[in-house]
Scaffold this motif. Structure first.
Motif, mmCIF file in Angstrom:
data_model
loop_
_atom_site.group_PDB
_atom_site.id
_atom_site.type_symbol
_atom_site.label_atom_id
_atom_site.label_comp_id
_atom_site.label_asym_id
_atom_site.label_seq_id
_atom_site.Cartn_x
_atom_site.Cartn_y
_atom_site.Cartn_z
ATOM 1 N N GLY A 185 12.348 5.933 6.890
ATOM 2 C CA GLY A 185 11.755 7.250 6.711
ATOM 3 C C GLY A 185 10.725 7.327 5.607
ATOM 4 N N ARG A 186 10.154 6.176 5.238
ATOM 5 C CA ARG A 186 9.212 6.151 4.128
ATOM 6 C C ARG A 186 8.031 5.247 4.462
ATOM 7 N NH1 ARG A 186 10.984 3.665 -1.518
ATOM 8 N NH2 ARG A 186 12.989 4.579 -0.931
ATOM 9 N N SER A 187 6.853 5.637 4.034
ATOM 10 C CA SER A 187 5.692 4.758 4.166
ATOM 11 C C SER A 187 5.737 3.699 3.063
ATOM 12 C CB SER A 187 4.395 5.565 4.099
ATOM 13 O OG SER A 187 4.364 6.350 2.920
ATOM 14 N N TYR A 188 4.814 2.751 3.107
ATOM 15 C CA TYR A 188 4.762 1.645 2.152
ATOM 16 C C TYR A 188 6.070 0.852 2.146
ATOM 17 C CZ TYR A 188 0.413 3.757 0.801
ATOM 18 O OH TYR A 188 -0.857 4.265 0.838
ATOM 19 N N GLU A 189 6.598 0.665 3.366
ATOM 20 C CA GLU A 189 7.860 -0.054 3.502
ATOM 21 C C GLU A 189 7.732 -1.531 3.120
ATOM 22 O OE1 GLU A 189 5.188 0.238 6.565
ATOM 23 O OE2 GLU A 189 6.662 1.858 6.383
ATOM 24 N N ASP A 190 6.561 -2.134 3.328
ATOM 25 C CA ASP A 190 6.380 -3.531 2.941
ATOM 26 C C ASP A 190 6.378 -3.679 1.423
ATOM 27 O OD1 ASP A 190 6.120 -3.842 5.638
ATOM 28 O OD2 ASP A 190 4.037 -4.472 5.621
ATOM 29 N N LEU A 191 5.703 -2.760 0.748
ATOM 30 C CA LEU A 191 5.690 -2.746 -0.721
ATOM 31 C C LEU A 191 7.102 -2.672 -1.277
ATOM 32 C CD1 LEU A 191 4.105 -2.420 -3.437
ATOM 33 C CD2 LEU A 191 4.118 0.052 -3.005
ATOM 34 N N GLY A 192 7.970 -1.927 -0.594
ATOM 35 C CA GLY A 192 9.330 -1.724 -1.085
ATOM 36 C C GLY A 192 10.313 -2.807 -0.683
ATOM 37 N N THR A 193 9.852 -3.844 0.030
ATOM 38 C CA THR A 193 10.782 -4.861 0.543
ATOM 39 C C THR A 193 10.391 -6.284 0.183
ATOM 40 O OG1 THR A 193 11.209 -3.398 2.435
ATOM 41 C CG2 THR A 193 11.949 -5.682 2.633
#
Length: 320
Positions: free
Chosen positions: A178-186
């Motif tokens: 449910g969030r954008s920038y999912e790659d940044l966060g993973t």
């Protein structure tokens, strides 16, 4: 042979999906499974995906629409290969991607492997990316790789690397739903969890630049808020696990500053511009870490209303 699981999230990509899936079928390496995760598509994407089920390596998974992260997580949870690869459904891969990464995994005994990519308008019009400078090569340990990530020597795109499936499943690393920038966060979590990270010289991916649904063309204020939230999580992570590494934290500080400038640009026609500019000034005023020369220059050019004029001149010069 070592099986690799390819996870393809699908949502309303009927114009691009066949090109993507055909690039999988064309792979020289054949020991793979493909998990097609249909995230509640309302166009003809599911019908296209079904045509590939005649190949027993392809499996279709239907779920209610929950977003890219949820679709990826569904595929990761069901992956049975030794390695897992996440392929975006509007992009496509070189015929030797799987063969190349499997050979490099076996030769170097890596846990995580990055490769380079092309920026593509179509299969006949593409160029090698030039976004990242001083890109590392060969085997690196996690701290070095994290510094490369936050110094913008590599990107955080989930499709730009392949990793051992156990990194996801055993370390409980999944994409934020449910969030954008999912790659940044993973991606940083995978790097930190890996023992050996290999950076390949090979260019194996075609990143499609003409999708009208890309975040740079559909920007919303929540994208800025979610980006800030993700950077806050990364800052806490580095403070907990790398508290004494000021170089690493300074790199993150400068990357965050650059990201805010990007959001400032995307928000120019919205009421969020003033809010984001205030945040940029606040971040610069903290003076916790040294601000890189390029970021300083951008800040002063924006402050004196020159940045956008220069960007417009550049666009005209290159004919955009």
């Amino acid at each position: 042979m070592s099986k690799i699981s390819i996870v393809v999230p699908i949502f309303n990509v009927e114009h691009y999906l066949k090109r993507c899936l055909d690039s999988i079928v064309a792979q020289k390496y054949e020991d793979y499974e493909v998990l097609l995760v249909n995230d509640g598509s309302t166009d003809g994407s599911r019908d296209i995906a079904q045509k590939y089920l005649a190949d027993s390596r392809f499996k279709l998974i239907d779920q209610q629409n929950a977003g890219l992260s949820a679709a990826r997580n569904t595929g990761i949870a069901q992956a049975k290969g030794k390695y897992t690869y996440l392929l975006d459904s509007d992009d496509w891969i070189a015929p030797d991607l799987l063969a190349t990464v499997i050979a490099q995994f076996q030769k170097n005994e890596a846990d995580l492997l990055f490769f380079n990519f092309f920026l593509a308008k179509n299969p006949n019009d593409y160029v090698k990316e030039r976004w990242f400078t001083n890109r590392p090569e060969g085997m690196k340990e996690p701290l070095t790789a994290l510094k490369a990530l936050f110094s913008n020597q590599i990107g955080n795109f989930a499709w730009s690397y392949v990793c051992k499936t156990t990194l996801y499943q055993d370390k409980d690393i999944y994409f934020p739903v449910g969030r954008s920038y999912e790659d940044l966060g993973t991606t940083y979590k995978l790097i930190a969890a890996a023992q050996k990270i290999y950076f390949s010289k090979d260019t194996l991916y075609y990143y499609f630049q003409e999708n009208p649904n890309s975040i740079t063309r559909t920007w919303k204020p929540r994208n800025y808020r979610e980006c800030l939230q993700t950077y806050h999580e990364i800052e806490n992570y580095l403070s907990n696990y790398y508290p004494a590494d000021h170089e690493l934290q300074a790199s993150l500080y400068n990357q965050k500053f650059s990201s805010l400038i990007m959001h400032l640009e995307l928000s120019r026609k919205s009421t969020s511009y003033v809010l984001i500019w205030a945040k940029v000034k606040q971040l610069k005023g903290q003076k916790i870490f040294h601000l890189a020369r390029g970021n300083k220059l951008k800040f002063w050019l924006i402050k004196f209303h020159l940045y956008w004029k220069i960007k417009n001149i550049k666009k005209k010069l290159v004919g955009q």
